[in-house]
Scaffold this active site. Structure first.
Site, PDB file in Angstrom:
ATOM      1  N   ASP A 506       0.830  -1.204   0.000  1.00 23.04           N
ATOM      2  CA  ASP A 506       0.000   0.000   0.000  1.00 23.04           C
ATOM      3  C   ASP A 506       0.862   1.250   0.000  1.00 23.04           C
ATOM      4  O   ASP A 506       2.011   1.236   0.442  1.00 23.04           O
ATOM      5  CB  ASP A 506      -0.891   0.014   1.256  1.00 23.04           C
ATOM      6  CG  ASP A 506      -2.179  -0.764   1.019  1.00 23.04           C
ATOM      7  OD1 ASP A 506      -2.711  -0.684  -0.110  1.00 23.04           O
ATOM      8  OD2 ASP A 506      -2.627  -1.453   1.958  1.00 23.04           O
ATOM      9  N   ASP A 508       1.177   3.659   1.897  1.00 20.86           N
ATOM     10  CA  ASP A 508       1.140   4.315   3.205  1.00 20.86           C
ATOM     11  C   ASP A 508       2.392   3.926   3.996  1.00 20.86           C
ATOM     12  O   ASP A 508       3.264   3.224   3.484  1.00 20.86           O
ATOM     13  CB  ASP A 508      -0.131   3.934   3.969  1.00 20.86           C
ATOM     14  CG  ASP A 508      -0.268   2.430   4.129  1.00 20.86           C
ATOM     15  OD1 ASP A 508       0.775   1.729   4.103  1.00 20.86           O
ATOM     16  OD2 ASP A 508      -1.403   1.942   4.267  1.00 20.86           O
ATOM     17  N   ASP A 510       2.952   1.908   6.525  1.00 20.81           N
ATOM     18  CA  ASP A 510       3.177   0.465   6.712  1.00 20.81           C
ATOM     19  C   ASP A 510       3.711  -0.171   5.442  1.00 20.81           C
ATOM     20  O   ASP A 510       4.632  -0.991   5.472  1.00 20.81           O
ATOM     21  CB  ASP A 510       1.866  -0.237   7.108  1.00 20.81           C
ATOM     22  CG  ASP A 510       1.586  -0.067   8.595  1.00 20.81           C
ATOM     23  OD1 ASP A 510       2.521   0.343   9.313  1.00 20.81           O
ATOM     24  OD2 ASP A 510       0.434  -0.317   9.013  1.00 20.81           O
TER      25      ASP A 510
END
Ligand code: 1YM
Length: 644
Positions: A506, A508, A510
């Protein structure tokens, strides 16, 4: 019966006496020079050159010329003291003639120092004479020029004669010989490159000694070798096309009990080692006590340093000899007045006293180098620790690989969903963040060519310094097995099972962490895969813009704004939609946006990307608190999509 034996022994001993001398050499040339093939032919050159080198080692000669004549003669010239021209008390002949006609004379008359600089049995000049059609010696000494010629296997044509005068300060020995075609039936043609390679090696091994090779059979063929840096320049040459991991070539030398030890070393980025050792300029491919001593000290000193400076923690394994040699280029040169050679090919130094001397001289100086050059020391120690972890991990990977059945492309540990195709050039593997995205990817993939490995984010979320521990982690082990290449010393890129390794995380924080962890893993253990351009990051779009029947996926804010501006110019109606995370996409969406070969956008990962990520990651995940705090502070204003 016993009488017969006595008779034959008597016969043999008298025969040996008769054969003593140059005739014996001509009868059994192989015993003296190994072969009468091309190797033996070149051996003649070294027997003569070795006398010049000995003179250089004794400190009296700094210039040697080797000339291949038009008729395949060899001339060797040095500017040493000149072979003594006076009458030798034992033979009643000139020392020059003694050296050139009495077997073993070279050794017997040696005045100490590091003799036996080369040569099969140290038999030297007389053997060359015995195997030559003719040989001429000219000596410049005490203001005179002395000359003697030998023919047909070493028979003197007259005594050594003074044939002229020269300056008092001109000294040296010139020797020319023509190998006997009756002995060297295979060939009497000298190979320039063979001579050149060894001459260059001799130049490296004897710093400050100038060696020139000239080929008179062709115009303008000449090479000059002079290395004031000696073996450290040799290390530099070997590492020339590799990337050193520290700038300084460690250069150590010392003498103890007449035994001289010189070591030069530098680590490079590769996993291979190039370690060459020599005794009295002779290569010792079988190693021996000089090499043992240096290797022992290398391991000991690096362990001591790594422990004292707390690179190695309490529970860490010590570095092994194998760990400290990865990427090591090292030359060891020992000079010994009385070397004992052992081993299959008599190229292993046996003198036991050398081990401790080499270990002591090298160990002390190398330890000092580490203390005085902390950043270089760090680079070396970290490289060795990486090798150590890779060794442990490779062992684990090996154990695991044995357990799985690679050829049948089974579902490794139930996690990897492999593709059906077996030709690596068309296969891809997606490393997908999270089980749910993994599930969608499995359903949305082209099962012929696309393999999916879902990764559990939190398990991968280990700090970099614990990479070894990470290797006991199931996912990472599955990755290693799936790639098929092995790691560390066993790594073989030819065995890579996929052409593209695609990281799908993703957009993001993380996702970034997982990507950086994977890249770090690749960088440490599969770097050639990265270098060969096999690693990619999938680029899931951030926005989806719908207008009419058209759906446009865009990667970032800038692209979105640009596209919308165009729509607005045309007064087209559109909808402003932020894409979901990978895990929320259904299989069709995931295929359409991220996996379909015709629509997706991949970004190829380069080593530079990784180095950058690695540095950022060090700050974020390393043990030092201050850089982490500073990094977060510095970068906080750029963080637009932080979701923590
Ligand atoms: C082109 C070949 O043979 N150079 C050479 C040989 C000798 C010396 C100097 C030498 C050695 C010593 C004293 C010594 C040799 N001498 C002997 C022996 N070049 C070439 N240059 N003075 C001169 O070792 O003490 C053997 S080789 F036996 F005469 F001393």
């Amino acid at each position: 019966m016993s009488k017969k034996i006595d008779e034959s022994q008597e016969y043999n001993s008298s025969e040996i006496q008769v054969l003593e001398g140059l005739e014996a050499v001509r009868k059994r040339p192989g015993m003296y020079i190994g072969t009468t093939g091309v190797q033996g032919l070149h051996h003649l050159v070294w027997e003569i050159v070795d006398n010049s080198i000995d003179e250089a080692l004794a400190g009296f000669c700094d210039n040697i010329e080797i000339i291949i004549g038009k008729e395949n003669t060899i001339t060797v010239k040095d500017n040493g003291r000149g072979i003594p021209v006076d009458i030798h008390p034992k033979t009643g002949k000139s020392t020059v003639e003694t050296v050139y006609t009495v077997l073993h004379a070279g050794g017997k008359f040696g005045g100490g120092g590091y003799k036996v600089s080369g040569g099969l049995h140290g038999v030297g000049a007389s053997v060359v004479n015995a195997l030559s059609k003719w040989l001429e010696v000219t000596v410049y000494k005490n203001g005179g020029v002395y000359f003697q010629r030998y023919e047909n296997g070493g028979h003197p044509v007259g005594d050594l004669k003074r044939i002229g005068d020269c300056d008092q300060d001109v000294t040296g020995t010139h020797v020319t010989f023509l190998p006997d075609k009756d002995i060297f039936e295979e060939t009497t043609v000298f190979d320039y490159d063979t001579l050149k390679l060894r001459i260059r090696e001799l130049a490296f091994l004897n710093k400050g000694l100038k060696l020139t090779l000239i080929d008179e059979r062709v115009d303008d063929k000449k090479d000059e070798f002079l290395y004031n840096g000696g073996i450290s320049e040799y290390v530099g040459l070997i590492n020339e096309n590799k990337k050193p991991i520290h700038p300084t070539i460690v250069d150590v030398s010392g003498v103890d009990k007449d035994i001289s030890i010189e070591v030069a070393l530098q680590y490079n980025e590769t996993y291979n080692s190039s370690i060459y050792s020599f005794v009295n300029n002779i290569k010792t491919p079988e190693g021996g006590t000089h090499e043992d001593g240096v290797r022992l000290a290398l391991t000991r000193v690096l362990n001591k340093y790594a422990t004292n400076k707390e690179f190695l923690k309490k529970n860490d394994d010590n570095l092994l000899a194998d760990d400290v040699k990865e990427g090591l280029t090292m030359i060891i040169s020992c000079k010994h007045p009385n070397p004992q050679f052992e081993g299959q090919t008599k190229t292993k130094l046996g003198n036991i006293e050398v081990r401790a001397i080499a270990s002591q001289i090298f160990g002390e100086a190398f330890e000092r180098f580490l203390m005085e050059n902390p950043s270089e020391a760090r680079a070396i120690v970290e490289k060795c620790m990486l090798a150590s972890r890779a060794r442990i991990a490779a062992k684990k990977a090996r154990e695991m690989t044995r357990k799985s059945d690679l050829d049948t492309h089974v579902n490794f540990g139930g996690k990897l969903v492999d593709c059906q195709e077996k030709d690596p050039s068309v296969c891809e593997i997606f490393l997908v963040e999270g089980d749910s995205a993994g599930g969608s990817a499995i359903k949305g993939r082209d099962s012929m060519t696309q393999a999916i490995l879902p990764l559990k984010g939190k398990i991968l979320n280990v700090e970099k310094a614990r990479l070894d521990k990470a290797l006991s982690n199931d996912e990472i082990r599955t990755i290693i097995t799936a790639f098929g290449t092995g790691i560390g010393q066993e790594f073989d890129i030819e065995k890579l099972r996929y052409d593209k390794i695609i990281i799908m995380t993703d957009a993001d924080v993380d996702g970034d962490h997982i990507r950086v962890l994977l890249l770090t893993l690749f960088y440490r253990f599969f770097r050639p895969i990265v270098e060969a351009g096999h690693v990619y990051a999938a680029q899931p779009p951030l926005y989806c813009i719908k207008h009419g029947k058209t759906i446009k996926y865009v990667l970032d804010e800038d692209e979105k704004n640009e596209y919308i501006a165009k729509l607005q110019e045309k007064n087209t109606n559109y909808v402003l939609l932020r894409m979901k995370g990978l895990g929320e996409m259904d299989p069709e969406e995931l295929n359409e946006t991220t996996m379909d070969i015709n629509k997706r956008i991949l970004r190829r990962i380069t080593v530079d990307d990784i180095i950058e990520a690695d540095a950022a990651f060090d700050k974020l995940m390393g043990e030092e608190v201050e850089p982490r705090r500073k990094f977060i502070e510095d970068n906080a204003r750029y963080a637009t999509n932080i979701d923590i």
